[in-house]
Design an enzyme around this catalytic site. Structure first.
Site, PDB file in Angstrom:
ATOM      1  N   GLU A   1      -6.483   0.958  -5.426  1.00  0.00           N
ATOM      2  CA  GLU A   1      -5.265   0.190  -5.693  1.00  0.00           C
ATOM      3  C   GLU A   1      -5.399  -1.214  -5.123  1.00  0.00           C
ATOM      4  O   GLU A   1      -6.226  -1.476  -4.249  1.00  0.00           O
ATOM      5  CB  GLU A   1      -4.028   0.896  -5.108  1.00  0.00           C
TER       6      GLU A   1
ATOM      7  N   SER B   1      -4.091  -7.334  -1.201  1.00  0.00           N
ATOM      8  CA  SER B   1      -4.866  -6.426  -0.358  1.00  0.00           C
ATOM      9  C   SER B   1      -5.406  -5.294  -1.200  1.00  0.00           C
ATOM     10  O   SER B   1      -4.714  -4.789  -2.092  1.00  0.00           O
ATOM     11  CB  SER B   1      -3.965  -5.867   0.756  1.00  0.00           C
TER      12      SER B   1
ATOM     13  N   HIS C   1       0.816  -1.231   0.000  1.00  0.00           N
ATOM     14  CA  HIS C   1       0.000   0.000   0.000  1.00  0.00           C
ATOM     15  C   HIS C   1       0.847   1.277   0.000  1.00  0.00           C
ATOM     16  O   HIS C   1       0.348   2.342   0.374  1.00  0.00           O
ATOM     17  CB  HIS C   1      -0.954   0.032   1.205  1.00  0.00           C
TER      18      HIS C   1
END
Length: 224
Positions: A187, A162, A114
């Protein structure tokens, strides 16, 4: 609970010594904003409301690693429908449809953990099926970080995906679970530790949550 805000008082300046009193139209003093004034409180409240509406959330997901090619192409599930994760969230079928139609596959970034400073490739396909959000991606092997991740994925050390998103519509059901009904997908990251059993890079396989936790603990506390 209500918040009480106060305005600070600004006293008019005294006339200069020896000067005749002028008309009752003194120069307007510079405005001083007290930290607790209603105007400042209003701006802060609006900012908090906007932050809540635009909050970026992440949802970590988790079959042994498979399907990662030497060319850096891999497949897996980034999200599973109707499966509660460790954060007591459940993604509803169709939650991504509007976002994918609006952004397209090119508008969803591939990141490492992330981190927006760590793009590692691109997504070739993102689509909802009966099980969840199926993705196909390609690591950019010209990037050093992507080559490292590729080696770890091929070796079975990393197999988690994720999603990073903003909630557009959600509700809490009687069981206390938050049902995510509409999400704006920003994303999808390759990550170290999964949060939801069953969706990972490569072939997905259902497994008990306790087993996932035990394996994660062994990786964390294994002697060097």
């Amino acid at each position: 609970m209500s918040t009480v805000c106060q305005l600070s008082a600004v006293l008019p300046a005294k006339p200069r010594s020896g000067a005749e009193p002028g008309p009752m139209h003194p120069r307007r003093p510079a405005r001083v904003m007290d930290p607790g004034s209603p105007l400042r409180c209003g701006r802060d409240d609006r900012r908090k409301d906007m932050d809540a509406r635009t909050a970026h959330e992440t949802k970590l997901l988790a079959a042994p690693l498979a399907g990662v090619g030497t060319d850096g192409i891999f497949e897996g599930y980034a999200s599973l429908f109707e499966v509660a994760d460790l954060g007591k969230d459940v993604v509803a079928p169709g939650a991504f449809s509007a976002s994918l139609a609006r952004r397209g596959v090119g508008g969803v970034r591939m990141l490492w953990q992330h981190d927006p400073a760590e793009p590692i490739g691109r997504w070739l396909a993102i689509a909802e099926d009966a099980r969840g959000l199926r993705v196909r991606g390609e690591l950019n092997l010209a990037v050093a970080r992507a080559r490292e991740i590729h080696a770890l994925m091929r070796g079975g050390a990393i197999d988690g995906l994720s999603i990073g998103f903003r909630v557009e519509r959600a509700r809490t059901d009687r069981a206390g679970l938050r049902r995510l009904e509409r999400l704006d997908l920003w994303e999808i990251s390759v990550v170290t530790f999964p949060m939801m059993p069953g969706a990972r890079i490569g072939a997905a396989k259902s497994e008990a949550l306790a087993g996932v936790i035990r394996r994660a603990a062994r990786r964390l506390f294994a002697p060097a």
